[in-house]
Write a protein that holds these residues in place. Structure first.
Motif, PDB file in Angstrom:
ATOM      1  N   LEU A   1       1.145  -1.113  -0.371  1.00 32.20           N
ATOM      2  CA  LEU A   1       0.644   0.242   0.044  1.00 32.20           C
ATOM      3  C   LEU A   1       0.359   0.817   0.260  1.00 32.20           C
ATOM      4  N   SER A   2       1.974   1.048   0.463  1.00 29.68           N
ATOM      5  CA  SER A   2       2.562   2.421   0.677  1.00 29.68           C
ATOM      6  C   SER A   2       3.430   2.704  -0.780  1.00 29.68           C
ATOM      7  N   ILE A   3       4.340   1.901  -1.582  1.00 28.33           N
ATOM      8  CA  ILE A   3       4.720   2.127  -2.111  1.00 28.33           C
ATOM      9  C   ILE A   3       3.786   1.832  -3.476  1.00 28.33           C
ATOM     10  N   CYS A   4       2.682   1.885  -3.398  1.00 30.03           N
ATOM     11  CA  CYS A   4       0.763   2.273  -4.704  1.00 30.03           C
ATOM     12  C   CYS A   4       0.609   4.101  -4.022  1.00 30.03           C
ATOM     13  N   ILE A   5       1.031   4.545  -3.296  1.00 30.45           N
ATOM     14  CA  ILE A   5       0.955   5.775  -2.482  1.00 30.45           C
ATOM     15  C   ILE A   5       1.997   6.430  -3.143  1.00 30.45           C
ATOM     16  N   LEU A   6       3.081   6.016  -2.824  1.00 30.16           N
ATOM     17  CA  LEU A   6       4.265   6.423  -3.563  1.00 30.16           C
ATOM     18  C   LEU A   6       4.420   6.784  -5.272  1.00 30.16           C
ATOM     19  N   PHE A   7       3.414   5.587  -5.741  1.00 38.07           N
ATOM     20  CA  PHE A   7       3.432   5.301  -7.130  1.00 38.07           C
ATOM     21  C   PHE A   7       2.404   6.359  -7.301  1.00 38.07           C
ATOM     22  N   LEU A   8       1.189   6.640  -6.859  1.00 34.62           N
ATOM     23  CA  LEU A   8       0.186   7.495  -7.272  1.00 34.62           C
ATOM     24  C   LEU A   8       0.477   9.004  -7.117  1.00 34.62           C
ATOM     25  N   ALA A   9       1.760   8.914  -6.416  1.00 32.38           N
ATOM     26  CA  ALA A   9       2.275  10.268  -6.072  1.00 32.38           C
ATOM     27  C   ALA A   9       2.060  10.776  -7.622  1.00 32.38           C
ATOM     28  N   SER A  10       1.053  12.244  -8.030  1.00 28.11           N
ATOM     29  CA  SER A  10       1.405  13.451  -9.568  1.00 28.11           C
ATOM     30  C   SER A  10       2.226  12.900 -10.297  1.00 28.11           C
ATOM     31  N   CYS A  11       2.411  12.874 -11.252  1.00 24.59           N
ATOM     32  CA  CYS A  11       3.239  13.399 -11.964  1.00 24.59           C
ATOM     33  C   CYS A  11       3.962  14.938 -12.252  1.00 24.59           C
ATOM     34  N   LYS A  12       2.741  15.007 -12.293  1.00 23.34           N
ATOM     35  CA  LYS A  12       3.451  16.513 -11.586  1.00 23.34           C
ATOM     36  C   LYS A  12       3.494  17.732 -10.961  1.00 23.34           C
ATOM     37  N   GLY A  13       3.855  16.598  -9.900  1.00 22.58           N
ATOM     38  CA  GLY A  13       4.502  16.947  -8.689  1.00 22.58           C
ATOM     39  C   GLY A  13       3.408  16.958  -7.772  1.00 22.58           C
ATOM     40  N   LYS A  14       4.679  18.205  -6.261  1.00 21.65           N
ATOM     41  CA  LYS A  14       3.422  17.592  -4.967  1.00 21.65           C
ATOM     42  C   LYS A  14       3.771  19.324  -4.400  1.00 21.65           C
TER      43      LYS A  14
ATOM     44  N   ASN B   1      14.819  30.759 -22.677  1.00 21.13           N
ATOM     45  CA  ASN B   1      15.142  29.616 -23.965  1.00 21.13           C
ATOM     46  C   ASN B   1      15.925  28.967 -22.233  1.00 21.13           C
ATOM     47  N   THR B   2      15.921  30.257 -21.326  1.00 18.56           N
ATOM     48  CA  THR B   2      16.588  28.743 -20.016  1.00 18.56           C
ATOM     49  C   THR B   2      15.104  28.865 -19.099  1.00 18.56           C
ATOM     50  N   ALA B   3      13.696  28.787 -19.031  1.00 14.52           N
ATOM     51  CA  ALA B   3      12.632  28.034 -18.909  1.00 14.52           C
ATOM     52  C   ALA B   3      12.837  27.173 -19.768  1.00 14.52           C
ATOM     53  N   SER B   4      13.076  27.430 -21.009  1.00 12.67           N
ATOM     54  CA  SER B   4      12.352  26.511 -22.167  1.00 12.67           C
ATOM     55  C   SER B   4      13.504  25.245 -22.061  1.00 12.67           C
ATOM     56  N   GLN B   5      14.617  25.438 -21.416  1.00 13.61           N
ATOM     57  CA  GLN B   5      15.471  24.397 -21.364  1.00 13.61           C
ATOM     58  C   GLN B   5      15.308  23.522 -20.027  1.00 13.61           C
ATOM     59  N   ILE B   6      14.976  24.078 -18.604  1.00 17.03           N
ATOM     60  CA  ILE B   6      14.102  24.006 -17.883  1.00 17.03           C
ATOM     61  C   ILE B   6      12.752  22.478 -18.095  1.00 17.03           C
ATOM     62  N   ILE B   7      12.095  23.582 -19.102  1.00 11.23           N
ATOM     63  CA  ILE B   7      10.726  22.217 -19.295  1.00 11.23           C
ATOM     64  C   ILE B   7      11.192  21.189 -19.771  1.00 11.23           C
ATOM     65  N   THR B   8      12.379  21.338 -20.815  1.00 11.59           N
ATOM     66  CA  THR B   8      12.482  20.254 -21.897  1.00 11.59           C
ATOM     67  C   THR B   8      13.169  19.094 -20.459  1.00 11.59           C
ATOM     68  N   TYR B   9      14.165  19.686 -19.987  1.00 13.13           N
ATOM     69  CA  TYR B   9      14.556  18.541 -18.907  1.00 13.13           C
ATOM     70  C   TYR B   9      13.616  17.965 -18.398  1.00 13.13           C
ATOM     71  N   TYR B  10      12.553  18.649 -17.846  1.00  7.28           N
ATOM     72  CA  TYR B  10      11.569  18.265 -16.753  1.00  7.28           C
ATOM     73  C   TYR B  10      10.203  17.112 -18.161  1.00  7.28           C
ATOM     74  N   ASN B  11      10.264  17.533 -19.018  1.00  8.92           N
ATOM     75  CA  ASN B  11       9.385  16.336 -20.057  1.00  8.92           C
ATOM     76  C   ASN B  11      10.168  15.285 -19.864  1.00  8.92           C
ATOM     77  N   LEU B  12      11.579  15.429 -19.785  1.00 12.84           N
ATOM     78  CA  LEU B  12      11.902  14.287 -20.851  1.00 12.84           C
ATOM     79  C   LEU B  12      12.059  12.988 -19.133  1.00 12.84           C
ATOM     80  N   ILE B  13      12.111  14.198 -18.139  1.00 12.10           N
ATOM     81  CA  ILE B  13      11.794  12.856 -16.932  1.00 12.10           C
ATOM     82  C   ILE B  13      10.863  12.069 -16.853  1.00 12.10           C
ATOM     83  N   ILE B  14       9.876  13.114 -17.162  1.00 13.99           N
ATOM     84  CA  ILE B  14       8.185  12.443 -17.220  1.00 13.99           C
ATOM     85  C   ILE B  14       8.142  11.178 -18.234  1.00 13.99           C
ATOM     86  N   ASP B  15       8.774  10.810 -19.490  1.00 14.78           N
ATOM     87  CA  ASP B  15       8.429  10.002 -20.450  1.00 14.78           C
ATOM     88  C   ASP B  15       9.471   8.999 -20.064  1.00 14.78           C
TER      89      ASP B  15
END
Length: 312
Positions: free
Chosen positions: A8-21, A37-51
């Protein structure tokens, strides 16, 4: 055999949102962008982590929900007849730390290529933790498969099987801990980066409204995961999501129509309505069972899908 980790505790960790907490530990550095450009680079890295995470956590959650429970029954009963395993959990392409973004290959284990030094130093051990935990979880699973296929459990009365189950549980949990800490670090930063990039976007307000609606739904899932959450808090968050939904349905769609995004926006809020319906049904008797939670979570996944189609 008693497993030392809680599924159950693992499932709780899993279900925490992929958009952050919500960041309760002050981990998120203050956002300070000098240009888009700086903001775009941050979003690029973040989106690759989401993938990366969508692939890795998808396989790990499948392990937790299915095979791990069956394997534990076998080990506990010391009998292979306590369940059937297809050994398909980790079939398919593994998540890669190197991914293409546009015309550039980005190595997630080298965050300094996209992030400023302080942020990169915070992120690196968390991404390493995700990557290592995923690999070790998969290795333990495949080792159990060989152990099972060769019937080596007959030689040690399932002792190694118990050890491998423990490794799978521990490493699955550590994956989600690293993953959730990563999103916690990025919480304020990614919000600011997205707003910075959207500063002159023709449907900036509509995108940000949908994003904040989803963030509120993420918070709802976090509350529902905790069985100790008072029903008053659940009723309160329901009302906030409902109010947010009503706001969204009243928004002027002129700009969305001009950008051919009206249908996607409406579909997103239609899914939010479905989510509210499942949520309302689940909380009606003043408590939420595991089955009711799964129903709400199923609608949540549909909300995520329509959100991604809208903002794509």
């Amino acid at each position: 055999m008693k497993i030392k980790f809680s599924i159950l505790s693992i499932c709780i960790l899993f279900l925490a949102s992929c958009k952050g907490k919500d960041n309760k530990n002050g981990n998120s550095p203050s956002p300070n962008f000098s240009n888009k450009n700086t903001a775009s680079q941050i979003i690029t890295y973040y989106n690759l982590i989401i993938d990366y995470d969508a692939n890795a956590s998808g396989k790990i959650s499948k392990l937790i929900d299915k095979d791990l429970k069956t394997l534990d029954k076998m080990v506990t009963a010391k009998s292979k007849n306590r369940g059937f395993i297809t050994w398909t959990t980790f079939i398919g392409i593994d998540p890669k730390v190197e991914n293409w973004s546009g015309s550039s290959r980005v190595n997630l284990l080298k965050p300094e290529t996209l992030l400023e030094k302080n942020m990169a130093n915070k992120v690196l051990p968390l991404v390493q933790g995700m990557n290592n935990s995923y690999k070790e979880t998969k290795k333990a699973y495949l080792d159990f498969k060989k152990y099972y296929k060769n019937e080596d459990y007959k030689d040690d009365a399932w002792k190694k099987g118990a050890e491998l189950i423990q490794v799978m549980g521990d490493k699955s949990k550590s994956y989600y801990e690293s993953r959730n800490n990563f999103y916690s670090v990025f919480e304020n930063v990614i919000d600011k980066a997205e707003e910075d990039v959207l500063s002159d976007h023709p449907i900036r307000d509509e995108i940000i409204h949908a994003k904040r609606t989803l963030k509120l739904i993420d918070k709802t899932l976090t509350l529902l995961q905790n069985k100790e959450t008072p029903i008053t808090d659940i009723e309160d968050i329901y009302k906030k999501v409902e109010d947010r939904f009503n706001e969204g349905k009243k928004m002027d769609l002129k700009k969305l129509t001009e950008q051919n995004k009206e249908d996607y926006f409406n579909s997103f809020y239609d899914e939010v309505d479905e989510f509210l319906g499942a949520f309302r049904k689940a909380k009606r008797d003043g408590k939420i069972t595991d089955r009711e939670y799964r129903s709400v979570y199923s609608e949540y996944k549909s909300v995520i899908g329509d959100y991604n189609r809208f903002v794509k």
